[in-house]
Design a protein around this motif. Structure first.
Motif, short mmCIF file in Angstrom:
data_model
loop_
_atom_site.label_atom_id
_atom_site.label_comp_id
_atom_site.label_asym_id
_atom_site.label_seq_id
_atom_site.Cartn_x
_atom_site.Cartn_y
_atom_site.Cartn_z
N ARG A 57 42.36 26.46 23.64
CA ARG A 57 41.91 25.15 24.00
C ARG A 57 40.71 24.91 23.08
NH1 ARG A 57 45.80 23.21 27.02
NH2 ARG A 57 45.81 24.13 28.96
N GLU A 58 40.52 25.41 21.87
CA GLU A 58 39.44 25.44 21.16
C GLU A 58 40.16 24.90 19.60
OE1 GLU A 58 35.94 27.77 18.65
OE2 GLU A 58 36.80 28.57 20.50
N PRO A 59 39.74 23.88 19.32
CA PRO A 59 38.11 23.21 19.41
C PRO A 59 38.43 22.04 20.58
CG PRO A 59 39.39 21.98 17.50
CD PRO A 59 40.27 23.17 17.89
N GLY A 60 37.25 21.69 21.31
CA GLY A 60 37.07 20.98 21.98
C GLY A 60 37.42 20.72 23.48
N GLN A 61 38.03 21.97 24.03
CA GLN A 61 38.26 21.97 25.35
C GLN A 61 37.93 23.42 25.87
OE1 GLN A 61 42.46 21.53 25.03
NE2 GLN A 61 42.33 19.18 25.26
N THR A 62 36.50 23.78 25.49
CA THR A 62 35.94 25.18 25.53
C THR A 62 35.67 25.33 27.02
OG1 THR A 62 34.14 24.61 24.73
CG2 THR A 62 35.52 25.69 23.25
N GLU A 63 35.43 24.32 27.93
CA GLU A 63 35.44 24.78 29.39
C GLU A 63 36.66 25.39 30.00
OE1 GLU A 63 37.43 20.73 29.23
OE2 GLU A 63 35.73 21.87 27.86
N LYS A 64 37.75 25.22 29.44
CA LYS A 64 38.87 25.66 30.02
C LYS A 64 38.94 27.35 29.26
CE LYS A 64 41.40 21.29 29.63
NZ LYS A 64 41.83 20.91 30.90
N GLU A 65 38.75 27.34 27.93
CA GLU A 65 39.23 28.51 27.30
C GLU A 65 38.61 28.53 25.83
OE1 GLU A 65 39.80 31.65 28.24
OE2 GLU A 65 41.86 31.70 28.47
N ASP A 66 38.12 29.55 25.11
CA ASP A 66 37.67 29.69 23.96
C ASP A 66 38.48 30.74 23.02
OD1 ASP A 66 36.12 31.71 24.44
OD2 ASP A 66 34.42 30.19 25.02
N LEU A 67 38.18 30.62 21.79
CA LEU A 67 38.65 31.72 21.12
C LEU A 67 38.31 32.93 21.44
CD1 LEU A 67 38.65 30.67 17.23
CD2 LEU A 67 40.53 30.45 19.15
N ALA A 68 37.01 33.30 22.08
CA ALA A 68 36.59 34.64 22.48
C ALA A 68 37.23 34.95 23.82
CB ALA A 68 35.00 34.66 22.58
N SER A 69 37.22 34.03 24.58
CA SER A 69 37.98 34.44 26.03
C SER A 69 39.28 34.70 25.95
CB SER A 69 37.42 33.54 27.24
OG SER A 69 38.18 32.26 26.81
N GLY A 70 40.12 33.67 25.19
CA GLY A 70 41.46 33.71 25.09
C GLY A 70 42.08 34.86 24.37
N LEU A 71 41.33 35.30 23.20
CA LEU A 71 41.83 36.43 22.60
C LEU A 71 41.39 37.69 23.05
CD1 LEU A 71 41.01 35.07 18.87
CD2 LEU A 71 43.17 35.12 20.11
N ALA A 72 40.28 37.71 23.81
CA ALA A 72 40.01 38.97 24.64
C ALA A 72 41.06 39.09 25.78
CB ALA A 72 38.66 38.93 25.13
N ALA A 73 41.49 37.97 26.32
CA ALA A 73 42.38 38.14 27.38
C ALA A 73 43.79 38.58 26.91
CB ALA A 73 42.58 36.59 28.00
N ALA A 74 44.05 38.04 25.60
CA ALA A 74 45.41 38.58 25.04
C ALA A 74 45.28 40.06 24.80
CB ALA A 74 45.54 37.76 23.72
N ALA A 75 44.08 40.42 24.23
CA ALA A 75 44.16 42.04 23.77
C ALA A 75 44.24 42.79 25.23
CB ALA A 75 42.98 42.19 23.30
N ALA A 76 43.55 42.11 26.38
CA ALA A 76 43.69 43.09 27.61
C ALA A 76 45.17 43.06 27.99
CB ALA A 76 42.58 42.36 28.73
N GLY A 77 45.85 41.98 27.89
CA GLY A 77 47.11 41.97 28.15
C GLY A 77 48.20 42.75 27.13
N GLY A 78 47.62 43.36 25.96
CA GLY A 78 48.17 44.08 25.28
C GLY A 78 48.86 43.71 23.85
N TYR A 79 48.24 42.20 23.73
CA TYR A 79 48.74 41.54 22.67
C TYR A 79 47.87 41.62 21.44
CZ TYR A 79 51.56 38.68 25.75
OH TYR A 79 52.81 38.63 26.66
N GLY A 80 48.48 41.77 20.20
CA GLY A 80 48.14 42.19 18.96
C GLY A 80 47.56 40.76 18.18
N THR A 81 48.83 39.86 18.27
CA THR A 81 48.77 38.62 17.64
C THR A 81 49.18 37.56 18.64
OG1 THR A 81 49.73 39.93 15.52
CG2 THR A 81 50.08 37.56 15.59
N VAL A 82 48.51 36.26 18.10
CA VAL A 82 48.55 35.19 19.21
C VAL A 82 48.59 33.90 18.30
CG1 VAL A 82 47.72 33.65 21.02
CG2 VAL A 82 47.19 36.25 21.01
N VAL A 83 49.85 33.08 18.67
CA VAL A 83 50.14 31.91 17.85
C VAL A 83 49.44 30.92 18.93
CG1 VAL A 83 51.41 30.12 17.05
CG2 VAL A 83 51.80 32.60 16.66
N CYS A 84 48.31 30.08 18.58
CA CYS A 84 47.69 29.10 19.71
C CYS A 84 48.28 28.14 18.94
CB CYS A 84 46.36 29.07 19.30
SG CYS A 84 45.75 28.60 17.90
#
Length: 421
Positions: A57-84
């Protein structure tokens, strides 16, 4: 930095070992302990997962998600690489935007970001974006996901040009005119609820068209590579199966929500279950699972699509489509299908398989491999609790469900990106 994890197991083994990481790589197994030492508590070490389809959701839709929250969530899910995905505001169709996102993500210390760039300018489907410059800026693939490619000629040009660059084109295969205003799968449930339906033919017709475009290009010697996102129907899967038998250079992904949920979930009129393509029938879900088993489906992807709670509390006609659960993907799949698929196959679908789709090096636990790993607790059961999510979308269809296979530690580049507790 040197770091050692002790008391861990390799997949399929009961023997506990230790592994040491240094300079972002795996230094070796069962070496004298060096640097910081972390206890793996008997967990299973695996390469960190790769996500080919997430909306951050970044840029421009950060009320839904942003890089920090989304990539932290991915790491918590065991992901090392994310294609946005690039359907942001503005659309990710400029090289400078790709570079800026990568640079910002690199400084966060969570999962690694590989932005997808739009195939067409503004994702309008009318003129190709500057694909060569986008590749040079670090774009991982090209896609107009979030919109369907209605202009077949433009898609054909995009496939051909991207193929010459050695890049994948990923498509949301859905005929917009057949989908129309459908908000759920067309069938007995939509009829009973009085809701406009989205027919399986919308997906199958577009998959058939795109495969024919690919076949024509391939016959002319093109290196075009087509990746079909979030397959949801048995019919579309059969078309992909036939195309692969013909030798077409096509890959596809399936999402856990299409494997574990059906259109029956919409009987409560809860928009949390509204997604595009929609939840289908149990017969479709069974066919997709068979596709995982026989290799027709190349990999798993979540299509992590966060929205605000207020948006999802709208009625089904007005609420946006999308389910966000990147933190639950492995526990959900392991709990539901671990016995049927086997741990080795499930890990492959989330690690080596996405790498094969992209043409990236295969992940490994051998010395010298990148230190992108996850420690999984395959035994402890606990409830899915959205209040613990790193994502801003703290609600999920599986809230309260007891799951196993939780990631407890994720390293990216040898650095701790997530540690439970």
């Amino acid at each position: 930095m040197t770091l050692t994890i002790t008391n861990i197991k390799r997949p399929g083994s009961d023997r506990t070992e230790s592994v040491t990481f240094e300079h972002g790589l795996i230094k070796g197994w069962n070496l004298p302990q060096e640097g910081e030492v972390l206890d793996g508590h008997g967990g299973t070490l695996a390469p960190a997962f790769t996500e080919l389809h997430a909306h951050l959701r970044e840029p421009g839709q950060t009320e839904k998600e942003d890089l920090a929250s989304g990539l932290a969530a991915a790491a918590a899910g065991g992901y090392g690489t994310v294609v946005c995905m690039p359907n942001t505001a503005p659309v990710i169709d400029e090289p400078a935007t790709v570079r800026a996102l990568r640079e910002k993500a690199d400084g966060l210390g969570f999962a690694r970001l590989r932005p997808a760039a739009a195939l067409t300018r503004g994702q309008h489907g009318e003129a190709l974006a500057e694909l060569s410059y986008l590749k040079d800026a670090g774009a991982a693939m090209f896609t107009d996901d979030g919109r369907t490619n209605e202009n077949a000629r433009v898609l054909r040009l995009g496939l051909e040009y991207a193929g010459s660059l050695g890049m994948v084109v990923s498509v949301h295969a859905e005929d917009a005119s057949l989908r129309a205003d459908g908000v759920m799968n067309e069938g007995p449930v939509s009829e009973a609820l009085g809701l406009p339906g989205n027919p399986a033919a919308a997906e199958a017709a577009r998959v058939a068209r795109d495969l024919e475009i690919l076949a024509g290009l391939q016959a002319q010697g093109s290196a075009a590579r087509l990746h079909i996102q979030h397959l949801s129907t048995a019919r579309a899967l059969d078309l992909v199966r036939g195309a692969k038998a013909r030798g077409l250079n096509v890959t596809c992904e399936v999402c856990p929500h299409h494997l574990t949920l059906t259109d029956e979930a919409l009987r409560g009129f809860d928009a949390v279950y509204k997604v595009a393509p929609p939840l289908r029938t149990q017969a479709d879900a069974d066919a997709l699972l068979q596709g995982l088993k026989d290799g027709t489906v190349d990999c798993l992807a979540t299509d992590h699509a966060p929205h605000t709670r207020a948006e999802k509390e709208r009625n089904l006609l007005d609420a946006p489509s999308g389910i966000a659960y990147i933190e639950l993907a492995f526990p959900l799949m392991y709990t539901r299908f671990g016995a049927e698929l086997g741990l080795e196959k499930l890990l492959d679908l989330m690690t080596a398989a996405p790498a094969r789709v992209m043409g990236w090096p295969a992940p490994s636990l051998d010395a010298g491999a990148p230190a992108d790993v996850v420690v999984l607790d395959l035994d402890t059961e606990r409830e899915a609790n959205p209040a613990e999510f790193k994502s801003k979308a703290r609600f999920t269809p599986w809230a309260g469900e007891t799951l196993r296979g939780w990631p407890v530690l994720t390293l990216v580049g040898g650095q701790v990106a997530y540690q439970r507790g």
